[in-house]
Design a protein around this motif. Structure first.
Motif, PDB file in Angstrom:
ATOM      1  N   LYS A 389       0.833  -1.209   0.000  1.00 40.09           N
ATOM      2  CA  LYS A 389       0.000   0.000   0.000  1.00 40.09           C
ATOM      3  C   LYS A 389       0.870   1.262   0.000  1.00 40.09           C
ATOM      4  N   SER A 390       1.997   1.215   0.726  1.00 42.55           N
ATOM      5  CA  SER A 390       2.892   2.376   0.764  1.00 42.55           C
ATOM      6  C   SER A 390       3.551   2.624  -0.591  1.00 42.55           C
ATOM      7  N   VAL A 391       3.754   1.544  -1.361  1.00 43.60           N
ATOM      8  CA  VAL A 391       4.354   1.674  -2.688  1.00 43.60           C
ATOM      9  C   VAL A 391       3.302   2.060  -3.722  1.00 43.60           C
ATOM     10  N   ALA A 392       2.050   1.591  -3.506  1.00 41.93           N
ATOM     11  CA  ALA A 392       0.952   1.888  -4.439  1.00 41.93           C
ATOM     12  C   ALA A 392      -0.168   2.600  -3.687  1.00 41.93           C
ATOM     13  N   PRO A 393       0.031   3.858  -3.321  1.00 43.05           N
ATOM     14  CA  PRO A 393      -0.943   4.569  -2.476  1.00 43.05           C
ATOM     15  C   PRO A 393      -2.307   4.767  -3.130  1.00 43.05           C
ATOM     16  N   ASN A 394      -2.389   4.682  -4.455  1.00 44.39           N
ATOM     17  CA  ASN A 394      -3.664   4.909  -5.147  1.00 44.39           C
ATOM     18  C   ASN A 394      -4.577   3.685  -5.155  1.00 44.39           C
ATOM     19  N   VAL A 395      -4.051   2.528  -4.718  1.00 45.44           N
ATOM     20  CA  VAL A 395      -4.841   1.298  -4.700  1.00 45.44           C
ATOM     21  C   VAL A 395      -5.508   1.159  -3.333  1.00 45.44           C
TER      22      VAL A 395
END
Length: 434
Positions: A389-395
């Motif tokens: 989630k920290s790497v893909a905040p938009n998901v």
């Protein structure tokens, strides 16, 4: 108040401290020290703290921890993990879901260097998520693959989880490393099978990538040569009896540093940062181990392991039933606690029962570590999910949890297969150590 009641109260206080986000080592140390003081004396508590701290700090077996962590850090900063991913992608990226399968293979390769699930998820997330997004992969599949693939980090050796288990139970680190090889490969293959199934029923989840010619494939495979070489050198050297796990860690760390300097992908500043991070991580692990050696005597003084053993005997579940019950407890605890914390909290209680039942401790160690890994992608904690989630905040977080569900089921299947066929775990260590 009886000793058992004091022990139960201590465990309850420890859970409360962990929920309040008190660092694992400090929570265990506080409860263990206070418990020993109450049940024995403060003199015994101070004496135990001094002796165990010195014993652990001077233990040559624990040298594997900083060396393997350093090896993984250097491999990450020099781009070795990226090149393994590139090679896997060049070979199978042209197939439907191939990019996701390449990510799983990349996670497996990086796991063999770092020994850390969180590091694997973080590194491969940065490397692979952007690529899968570029080729219009469904975010549930892409994030689920990275989060689940990261769990290979503690199963495929070298594994810090196996080192902790070995120290706490006085088992052979080398046997545990070899025992994790085939289960790790099995889990990796099960993940790839699940990707193929998902993409068969939902082709839009993992579109095929562009084809690569033979020259591009050869170049990518050649680029992955160093990381493949270090994996074969360390694990193959242990299996072939050329060197011990400690020597393998030194050889592996030295090899990746040498390759980094020769290829000019590593400089002194990068090496210093990798070494500093390895020291910080090692210090954290050492604090946990010292605290664990305060908890173990407290548990023994409280007679909780004996009481739990008698309770399980009274249930009359048999060997298999008792093992399944213990693994289910680990599965539930994994939804709330970090893996290392669970090991140090529960092994003093469960391991004597395992030995009493005649269960192979190496086999149990692999089953335990695999079950703990499931906690890394289980709600509500799911550390790997939050890393992704920290790497893909938009998901959305819910989409990531839905994405990891099929792979979580594959981990259940892997546990079932290892229970049904123990030789998958034991064949390599028994072949080498007899």
């Amino acid at each position: 108040m009886s000793a058992s009641m004091i022990g139960m109260l201590g465990i309850l206080i420890m859970f409360v401290l962990l929920v309040l986000r008190v660092p694992v080592a400090f929570a265990m140390f506080a409860v263990g020290f206070a418990g020993i003081t109450i049940l024995d004396s403060s003199r015994s508590a101070f004496s135990l703290l001094a002796s165990e701290s010195f014993t652990l700090a001077s233990s040559p077996e624990l040298v594997v921890i900083p060396l393997f962590i350093l090896m993984g850090n250097v491999a990450s900063v020099t781009g070795m993990s990226q090149r393994l991913y590139d090679a896997a992608y060049a070979i199978i990226g042209q197939f439907r879901g191939g990019l996701a399968s390449a990510t799983v293979i990349g996670c497996g390769g990086f796991a063999a260097l770092s020994g850390s699930s969180v590091a694997s998820a973080l590194t491969m997330g940065k490397v692979a998520l952007g690529q899968m997004d570029r080729f219009n992969y469904n975010t549930r599949l892409s994030t689920g693959v990275v989060a689940a693939g990261g769990t290979l980090g503690i199963l495929i050796p070298p594994s810090t989880g196996f080192v902790i288990y070995a120290i706490l139970t006085e088992q052979s680190i080398g046997r545990l490393f070899l025992a994790g090889v085939l289960p790790g490969i099995l889990l990796l293959l099960l993940f790839i099978v699940m990707i193929m199934v998902i993409c068969y029923f939902k082709p839009d989840f993992g579109p095929a990538g562009p084809k690569t010619n033979l020259q591009e494939k050869s170049k990518a495979i050649l680029g992955a040569g160093p990381i493949v070489a270090v994996i074969l050198l360390t694990i193959g050297g242990i299996y072939g009896g050329l060197f011990s796990p400690v020597e393998a860690a030194a050889v592996g760390a030295g090899f990746v540093i040498l390759v980094g300097f020769v290829s000019r992908s590593l400089n002194i500043r990068m090496l210093w940062k990798a070494a500093r991070d390895a020291v910080v991580t090692t210090a954290t692990v050492m604090l946990i181990l010292i605290a664990a050696h305060m908890i173990n005597p407290f548990m023994a003084l409280s007679h909780i392991p004996t009481a739990v053993g008698e309770f399980l005997s009274m249930l009359d579940l048999g060997v298999t039933g008792t093992l399944i019950l213990i693994l289910m407890i680990y599965l539930v605890l994994g939804c709330f606690l970090e893996g290392f914390a669970m090991l140090v909290l529960t092994l003093p209680i469960f391991f004597p029962i395992i030995m009493q039942l005649g269960i192979d401790p190496i086999w149990f160690g692999v089953l335990t570590v695999l079950t703990l890994e499931m906690g890394l992608i289980s709600p509500p904690v799911g550390i790997n999910v939050f890393i992704v989630k920290s790497v893909a905040p938009n998901v959305e977080l819910g989409d990531i949890f839905r994405g990891v569900l099929p792979f979580w089921l594959m981990m259940i299947l892997a546990v079932a297969l290892l229970m049904a066929f123990p030789q998958i775990v034991l064949v390599l260590p028994n072949t080498m150590f007899g």
